[in-house]
Design a protein around this motif. Sequence first.
Motif, PDB file in Angstrom:
ATOM      1  N   LEU A  50     -32.817  34.770  -7.571  1.00  0.00           N
ATOM      2  CA  LEU A  50     -33.620  34.304  -8.257  1.00  0.00           C
ATOM      3  C   LEU A  50     -33.487  32.960  -7.141  1.00  0.00           C
ATOM      4  O   LEU A  50     -34.324  32.631  -7.448  1.00  0.00           O
ATOM      5  CB  LEU A  50     -33.587  34.347  -9.967  1.00  0.00           C
ATOM      6  CG  LEU A  50     -33.819  34.790 -10.797  1.00  0.00           C
ATOM      7  CD1 LEU A  50     -33.205  34.939 -12.418  1.00  0.00           C
ATOM      8  CD2 LEU A  50     -34.752  34.993 -10.685  1.00  0.00           C
ATOM      9  N   PHE A  52     -24.191  27.089 -12.108  1.00  0.00           N
ATOM     10  CA  PHE A  52     -24.993  26.791 -13.336  1.00  0.00           C
ATOM     11  C   PHE A  52     -24.263  26.787 -14.679  1.00  0.00           C
ATOM     12  O   PHE A  52     -23.235  27.202 -15.392  1.00  0.00           O
ATOM     13  CB  PHE A  52     -25.838  28.366 -13.636  1.00  0.00           C
ATOM     14  CG  PHE A  52     -26.642  28.585 -12.752  1.00  0.00           C
ATOM     15  CD1 PHE A  52     -27.423  28.307 -12.144  1.00  0.00           C
ATOM     16  CD2 PHE A  52     -25.790  29.538 -11.280  1.00  0.00           C
ATOM     17  CE1 PHE A  52     -28.264  28.397 -10.895  1.00  0.00           C
ATOM     18  CE2 PHE A  52     -26.666  30.105 -10.318  1.00  0.00           C
ATOM     19  CZ  PHE A  52     -28.332  29.541  -9.928  1.00  0.00           C
ATOM     20  N   ILE A  67     -28.351  27.776 -19.656  1.00  0.00           N
ATOM     21  CA  ILE A  67     -29.516  28.328 -19.564  1.00  0.00           C
ATOM     22  C   ILE A  67     -29.998  28.259 -21.272  1.00  0.00           C
ATOM     23  O   ILE A  67     -29.256  28.562 -22.332  1.00  0.00           O
ATOM     24  CB  ILE A  67     -29.208  30.426 -19.913  1.00  0.00           C
ATOM     25  CG1 ILE A  67     -28.182  30.414 -18.498  1.00  0.00           C
ATOM     26  CG2 ILE A  67     -30.219  30.765 -19.646  1.00  0.00           C
ATOM     27  CD1 ILE A  67     -28.153  31.275 -17.946  1.00  0.00           C
ATOM     28  N   HIS A 113     -33.023  29.927 -22.426  1.00  0.00           N
ATOM     29  CA  HIS A 113     -34.047  31.073 -22.565  1.00  0.00           C
ATOM     30  C   HIS A 113     -34.685  30.701 -22.933  1.00  0.00           C
ATOM     31  O   HIS A 113     -36.203  31.038 -21.536  1.00  0.00           O
ATOM     32  CB  HIS A 113     -33.588  32.059 -23.068  1.00  0.00           C
ATOM     33  CG  HIS A 113     -31.978  32.550 -22.437  1.00  0.00           C
ATOM     34  ND1 HIS A 113     -32.032  33.844 -21.254  1.00  0.00           N
ATOM     35  CD2 HIS A 113     -30.974  32.637 -23.256  1.00  0.00           C
ATOM     36  CE1 HIS A 113     -30.512  33.896 -20.709  1.00  0.00           C
ATOM     37  NE2 HIS A 113     -30.096  33.238 -21.825  1.00  0.00           N
ATOM     38  N   GLU A 156     -37.343  29.062 -20.432  1.00  0.00           N
ATOM     39  CA  GLU A 156     -36.533  29.374 -18.988  1.00  0.00           C
ATOM     40  C   GLU A 156     -36.078  28.317 -18.333  1.00  0.00           C
ATOM     41  O   GLU A 156     -36.588  28.280 -16.730  1.00  0.00           O
ATOM     42  CB  GLU A 156     -37.687  30.101 -18.132  1.00  0.00           C
ATOM     43  CG  GLU A 156     -37.977  31.272 -18.826  1.00  0.00           C
ATOM     44  CD  GLU A 156     -40.000  32.368 -18.764  1.00  0.00           C
ATOM     45  OE1 GLU A 156     -40.485  31.382 -17.323  1.00  0.00           O
ATOM     46  OE2 GLU A 156     -39.903  33.157 -18.136  1.00  0.00           O
ATOM     47  N   VAL A 197     -32.585  25.515 -16.440  1.00  0.00           N
ATOM     48  CA  VAL A 197     -31.259  25.746 -16.721  1.00  0.00           C
ATOM     49  C   VAL A 197     -30.924  25.155 -16.257  1.00  0.00           C
ATOM     50  O   VAL A 197     -30.740  23.701 -15.059  1.00  0.00           O
ATOM     51  CB  VAL A 197     -30.997  26.810 -14.549  1.00  0.00           C
ATOM     52  CG1 VAL A 197     -28.959  26.751 -15.060  1.00  0.00           C
ATOM     53  CG2 VAL A 197     -31.851  28.658 -15.151  1.00  0.00           C
ATOM     54  N   ASP A 238     -35.937  25.741 -12.963  1.00  0.00           N
ATOM     55  CA  ASP A 238     -36.034  26.446 -13.654  1.00  0.00           C
ATOM     56  C   ASP A 238     -35.881  28.267 -12.860  1.00  0.00           C
ATOM     57  O   ASP A 238     -35.305  27.409 -12.545  1.00  0.00           O
ATOM     58  CB  ASP A 238     -38.070  26.864 -13.424  1.00  0.00           C
ATOM     59  CG  ASP A 238     -38.522  26.656 -12.243  1.00  0.00           C
ATOM     60  OD1 ASP A 238     -37.835  26.775 -11.985  1.00  0.00           O
ATOM     61  OD2 ASP A 238     -40.621  26.239 -12.927  1.00  0.00           O
ATOM     62  N   PHE A 239     -36.615  28.753 -13.670  1.00  0.00           N
ATOM     63  CA  PHE A 239     -35.631  30.670 -13.120  1.00  0.00           C
ATOM     64  C   PHE A 239     -36.763  30.681 -12.297  1.00  0.00           C
ATOM     65  O   PHE A 239     -36.007  31.731 -11.678  1.00  0.00           O
ATOM     66  CB  PHE A 239     -36.814  31.586 -14.181  1.00  0.00           C
ATOM     67  CG  PHE A 239     -35.762  31.520 -15.948  1.00  0.00           C
ATOM     68  CD1 PHE A 239     -34.880  30.499 -15.923  1.00  0.00           C
ATOM     69  CD2 PHE A 239     -35.730  32.728 -16.115  1.00  0.00           C
ATOM     70  CE1 PHE A 239     -33.986  30.352 -17.056  1.00  0.00           C
ATOM     71  CE2 PHE A 239     -35.475  32.218 -17.577  1.00  0.00           C
ATOM     72  CZ  PHE A 239     -33.890  31.755 -17.353  1.00  0.00           C
ATOM     73  N   ARG A 240     -37.245  29.997 -11.447  1.00  0.00           N
ATOM     74  CA  ARG A 240     -38.295  30.303  -9.915  1.00  0.00           C
ATOM     75  C   ARG A 240     -37.738  29.743  -8.753  1.00  0.00           C
ATOM     76  O   ARG A 240     -37.350  29.575  -7.877  1.00  0.00           O
ATOM     77  CB  ARG A 240     -39.693  29.756 -10.151  1.00  0.00           C
ATOM     78  CG  ARG A 240     -40.421  31.022 -10.730  1.00  0.00           C
ATOM     79  CD  ARG A 240     -41.950  30.374 -10.856  1.00  0.00           C
ATOM     80  NE  ARG A 240     -41.875  29.518 -11.637  1.00  0.00           N
ATOM     81  CZ  ARG A 240     -42.343  29.225 -13.198  1.00  0.00           C
ATOM     82  NH1 ARG A 240     -42.085  30.415 -13.563  1.00  0.00           N
ATOM     83  NH2 ARG A 240     -42.205  28.134 -13.282  1.00  0.00           N
TER      84      ARG A 240
END
Length: 264
Positions: free
Chosen positions: A8, A15, A18, A20, A23, A25, A37-39
């Motif tokens: 990811l 980190f 999170i 969730h 999405e 962090v 973000d998660f991307r």
Amino acid sequence: MHEGKAVLFDIPYFFGTIIHDRELVIAKRDEARGVIDFRGEVKIPFCYSGITYDEGAELFVVSDAEYKEGLIDADDFSQRVMCGYDDIGSFVNGQAVVAMGEKYGTIDSAGNPVMPIVYDKIGLLENGSYWYKKDGMSYLYSGDGTLLTVGTYDDISLMGDCYRVCKNYLDIGILNAAGEDILVPQYHEASGGNYYGYSGSRSEFAVLYRRDYKDGDMIVSTQEGNSGSGELPGIFLLNEITPRVSAFWELVQSGSFMWAIWRI
């Protein structure tokens, strides 16, 4: 890709929290905090000394290099409140306590001032009531703005349908929902709930919780020393109206207690 697994983030982040459902962090990079973000796309730039997420208000509380706090919208990441407060508390019923120096006020979730920053202390309670301290006196109000009581309290918190009050940072008492004394502040601990517990070792009385009690009901013993399954004098059964001396053995024999040995 590393060893056949998708990565990811392939950047030096440390980190933290999170989130969730969004999405997102809260992450750290080069001693600065930001949000990705998660991307891996940066949503809040890495220029803050601290970031926390207030889930109820859907806002990020951010701290700048001078440790001044502000608010960022969790939907569009716009700056809701510029960094300038010494502290922004958690939002309760749409308001948060803010501090500047040694004075406190409140703001709404849009950042608009509600209570001016002139008070020595403010408490926002989950039932809509609130209290503030100014010039040595504390004022407790109901959710509709009715003044319930005035006293020299250092702290006021909810305990079921009652209020737990503290004087001299030591003496604990209980007020009913109308702000009237149930127990005059003189105890070293008081709490209520639907579980079994015990007071701290320095306290002068114990607190018992019945399984079938609603929050705010409790047993208070002023007995000093070690206590076991024997009868204790000085027991009060509390509800939101008035205390009454209980038939302690009847409660024990009824099986209403989760029995244990505690020390007071």
